[in-house]
Enzyme design. Structure first.
Site, PDB file in Angstrom:
ATOM      1  CB  SER A 161      -0.967  -0.037   1.183  1.00  0.00           C
ATOM      2  OG  SER A 161      -2.017   0.887   1.025  1.00  0.00           O
TER       3      SER A 161
ATOM      4  CD  GLU B 117      -5.094  -3.523  -4.874  1.00  0.00           C
ATOM      5  OE1 GLU B 117      -4.973  -2.696  -3.948  1.00  0.00           O
ATOM      6  OE2 GLU B 117      -4.257  -4.409  -5.117  1.00  0.00           O
TER       7      GLU B 117
ATOM      8  CG  HIS C  63      -5.616  -2.360  -0.345  1.00  0.00           C
ATOM      9  ND1 HIS C  63      -4.799  -1.853  -1.320  1.00  0.00           N
ATOM     10  CD2 HIS C  63      -5.180  -1.821   0.832  1.00  0.00           C
ATOM     11  CE1 HIS C  63      -3.911  -1.038  -0.767  1.00  0.00           C
ATOM     12  NE2 HIS C  63      -4.117  -1.013   0.527  1.00  0.00           N
TER      13      HIS C  63
END
Length: 304
Positions: free
Chosen positions: A151, A245, A275
């Site tokens: 991320s 995602e 995600h």
């Protein structure tokens, strides 16, 4: 029939992760310290491998955890930059994931507690990432070091690499990212097409991350949006992303940009996962993702 059962199991795990993430983030009105604690608690609700040794350390002046296989003295290392939108996440919360990666790769995994916004805005996180990576490369050798993250930590990994390239610095042997947040302009079409499936990342949320972490920078600045910068000269990269995602297009943009300048990059898109799914051991594809990461680390590193 077996395929149907597998798909059903994957969808059930996806729904479980969805519910857990909704619980962590709530309705968006909870104080940040509360959400930070809930995220750590959620990530620590997993069995941590007993085949590793976990130690606190200061690396490059940054408080970190080091996780290494207990039965060996690793000669290669992974610097894992945790996710959390530059405002949450911690080395403590990521020790379970790091332990699994250490076992799969045979490497020592270093997870720094890089400084978080809003207490510490840009370039604090980038400075800390570079400081840790530089010391790890000095200790293990650049050819035995991989930078990695998920991320925001994935975007931060590419930002660190482009900064090293810009300054003519030594580079690690490779880069691994999972669900990288690499374009803070939020230009990807998958923000819309995957809006119903992704409960974590939204265009509005990324705008809030940008305002909190790097309000003084242009959104397309490569130090916060590396997918939009010059990605030439990077080491081999492995990018993992979910088909469901919002950040799928960030991963695709990174892959296309690296390929366009002749770089070596592989994009693995996993089906029916959320995600940053390797955070959740109950997702069937998590083991496969961790094994893929481990194989890549072993392939690109040279013990010195």
């Amino acid at each position: 029939m077996d395929t149907d059962i597998t798909v059903d199991a994957e969808l059930a795990a996806f729904d479980k992760a969805d519910a857990l993430l909704r619980k962590v983030f709530g309705d968006g009105r909870d104080p940040l310290p509360v959400v930070r604690a809930r995220l750590d608690d959620a990530m620590l609700d997993r069995e941590i491998s007993t085949a590793v040794d976990i130690e606190a350390a200061t690396v490059g002046g940054v408080d970190s955890l080091t996780i290494a296989p207990s039965d060996s003295d690793p000669r290669h290392a992974v610097v894992w930059l945790h996710g959390g939108g530059y405002v949450m996440g911690s080395a403590k919360g990521y020790q379970g994931l790091a332990a699994d990666i250490a076992v799969a790769s045979g490497a020592r995994v270093i997870v720094p507690d890089y400084r978080l916004a809003p207490e510490h805005v840009f370039p604090a996180a980038l400075d800390d990432a570079l400081a840790v990576l530089t010391e790890v490369m000095h200790t293990f050798g650049s050819g035995a070091t991989v930078i990695a993250g998920d991320s925001a930590g994935g975007g931060l990994s590419f930002a660190a690499l482009t900064e090293l390239c810009r300054g003519g610095g030594v580079l690690p042997a490779g880069c691994v990212t999972v669900s990288p947040l690499a374009d803070l302009t939020a230009s990807g079409a998958t923000y819309e097409s995957n809006a119903d499936a992704d409960v974590v990342i939204t265009k509005r949320g990324v705008g809030a991350i940008r305002a909190t972490y790097a309000a003084d920078l242009a959104p397309a600045d490569s130090r916060i949006s590396p997918a939009l910068g010059d990605l030439s000269g990077l080491p081999p990269a492995l990018i993992l992303a979910s088909d469901r995602e919002a950040l799928l297009d960030d991963a695709v943009m990174l892959k296309d940009a690296i390929s366009a300048v002749g770089g070596r990059v592989e994009l693995s898109v996993y089906m029916r996962v959320c995600h940053a799914w390797p955070m959740f051991p109950f997702i069937p594809a998590t083991g496969r993702a961790i094994e893929e990461i481990g194989q890549f680390v072993r392939a690109v590193t040279v013990a010195v």
